[in-house]
Design a protein around this motif. Structure first.
Motif, PDB file in Angstrom:
ATOM      1  N   THR A  54     -29.901 -13.759  40.095  1.00 45.21           N
ATOM      2  CA  THR A  54     -29.205 -12.753  40.894  1.00 45.21           C
ATOM      3  C   THR A  54     -30.266 -11.810  41.418  1.00 45.21           C
ATOM      4  O   THR A  54     -31.003 -11.248  40.621  1.00 45.21           O
ATOM      5  CB  THR A  54     -28.232 -11.938  40.016  1.00 45.21           C
ATOM      6  OG1 THR A  54     -27.838 -12.756  38.923  1.00 45.21           O
ATOM      7  CG2 THR A  54     -27.040 -11.466  40.787  1.00 45.21           C
ATOM      8  N   PRO A  55     -30.364 -11.610  42.737  1.00 42.50           N
ATOM      9  CA  PRO A  55     -31.351 -10.650  43.236  1.00 42.50           C
ATOM     10  C   PRO A  55     -31.048  -9.264  42.677  1.00 42.50           C
ATOM     11  O   PRO A  55     -29.882  -8.897  42.539  1.00 42.50           O
ATOM     12  CB  PRO A  55     -31.131 -10.683  44.756  1.00 42.50           C
ATOM     13  CG  PRO A  55     -30.424 -11.965  45.020  1.00 42.50           C
ATOM     14  CD  PRO A  55     -29.622 -12.253  43.805  1.00 42.50           C
ATOM     15  N   ALA A  56     -32.109  -8.512  42.361  1.00 38.51           N
ATOM     16  CA  ALA A  56     -31.943  -7.204  41.741  1.00 38.51           C
ATOM     17  C   ALA A  56     -31.103  -6.299  42.635  1.00 38.51           C
ATOM     18  O   ALA A  56     -31.295  -6.249  43.844  1.00 38.51           O
ATOM     19  CB  ALA A  56     -33.303  -6.573  41.478  1.00 38.51           C
ATOM     20  N   GLY A  57     -30.158  -5.610  42.020  1.00 34.60           N
ATOM     21  CA  GLY A  57     -29.338  -4.646  42.739  1.00 34.60           C
ATOM     22  C   GLY A  57     -28.167  -5.272  43.480  1.00 34.60           C
ATOM     23  O   GLY A  57     -27.399  -4.596  44.122  1.00 34.60           O
ATOM     24  N   GLN A  58     -28.035  -6.599  43.339  1.00 33.31           N
ATOM     25  CA  GLN A  58     -26.934  -7.289  44.021  1.00 33.31           C
ATOM     26  C   GLN A  58     -25.669  -7.187  43.182  1.00 33.31           C
ATOM     27  O   GLN A  58     -25.720  -7.194  41.967  1.00 33.31           O
ATOM     28  CB  GLN A  58     -27.298  -8.769  44.192  1.00 33.31           C
ATOM     29  CG  GLN A  58     -26.339  -9.498  45.098  1.00 33.31           C
ATOM     30  CD  GLN A  58     -27.070 -10.070  46.289  1.00 33.31           C
ATOM     31  OE1 GLN A  58     -28.243 -10.335  46.221  1.00 33.31           O
ATOM     32  NE2 GLN A  58     -26.369 -10.239  47.368  1.00 33.31           N
ATOM     33  N   ALA A  59     -24.538  -7.092  43.841  1.00 35.86           N
ATOM     34  CA  ALA A  59     -23.269  -7.038  43.125  1.00 35.86           C
ATOM     35  C   ALA A  59     -23.071  -8.340  42.361  1.00 35.86           C
ATOM     36  O   ALA A  59     -23.355  -9.411  42.896  1.00 35.86           O
ATOM     37  CB  ALA A  59     -22.127  -6.839  44.102  1.00 35.86           C
TER      38      ALA A  59
END
Lengths: 94, 160
Positions: A54-59
């Protein structure tokens, strides 16, 4: 020539120092016993991000498996902006 | 000669003695403070270490397996349990021919997860933290699960 007042207080001062040292040591031991819950949560998030990619800061609700998803989205955004300005120009021209 | 100096600046000698006396009295305190600062530095680095070779290997293995598990999470065949593992929730959603592969996948994933919790606890010098780390992960896996995945809450399966 030694200061007269220093001597009688020495026992009292040493007692205080011992108490301070004891407090310091207990504090260190106490901190060590407790589980760092906040740090563990942070570490867990980091590991989960890496495993699920999961990309950082992604919901978390976003689907991270479909790698091509972000690329069309990114290409859509710049394409959408000129389209809007174009339509505005067309409307304003006539 | 020395008596002349004493008469001229009697406070200087007293100051020196006082400083010495202070040092003798407070040297323990100074040592304690230095020790305290050092131990504070150790505690300030309270972030849990998750980058040992053993943990990195488990992470890589789980990362690869996630590509295989991901469709099963979405279909609801596999769900996230309340104790930080995965389980086959509905084997009927998978063709019969793939069920044994799915079981093996879940088994391997759970073995890796156990290794991950144990590895992080060991990497931080507290093997006894394994249970707490597992509980923390269990919560975070479920919190961060995508919409539509099956998760276990209060012993009940629910679609997120």
């Amino acid at each position: 020539m030694k200061l007269a007042f220093a001597k009688p207080y020495r026992h009292w001062v040493n007692g205080c120092l011992l108490a301070v040292a004891a407090c310091g040591l207990t504090a260190c031991v106490t901190i060590n016993i407790y589980f760092p819950a906040a740090a563990a949560e942070k570490a867990a998030d980091k590991v989960i991000d890496e495993i699920w990619q999961t990309p950082a800061g992604q919901a978390p609700s976003h689907n991270p498996d479909k790698a091509p998803n972000p690329t069309p989205k990114e290409s859509n955004v710049p394409a959408a902006t000129p389209a809007v300005t174009l339509s505005v120009n067309q409307e304003s021209a006539p | 000669m020395s008596s002349i100096i004493k008469i001229r600046k009697p406070w200087l000698g007293k100051l020196q003695l006082f400083t010495l006396d202070c040092y003798h009295n407070f040297k323990h305190l100074i040592f304690v403070m230095i020790f305290g600062l050092l131990s504070m530095q150790v505690h300030a680095a309270a972030d849990l270490d998750v980058n040992t070779p053993a943990v990195a290997a488990v992470k890589a293995s789980m990362q690869n397996r996630h590509q295989l598990l991901s469709p099963h999470y979405l279909s609801g065949a596999v769900g996230l349990t309340a104790d930080g593992f995965v389980a086959v929730k509905d084997a009927g959603l998978v063709p019969l021919s793939q069920r044994s592969a799915l079981t093996a996948l879940v088994k391997d994933e759970n073995a890796d997860r156990a290794k991950l919790y144990q590895g992080i606890a060991a990497a931080n010098g507290h093997p006894e933290w394994e249970g707490e780390i597992q509980r923390t992960f269990a919560q975070r896996w479920i919190d961060r699960a995508q919409a539509g995945w099956m998760v276990q809450r209060d012993g009940q399966w629910a679609r997120k």
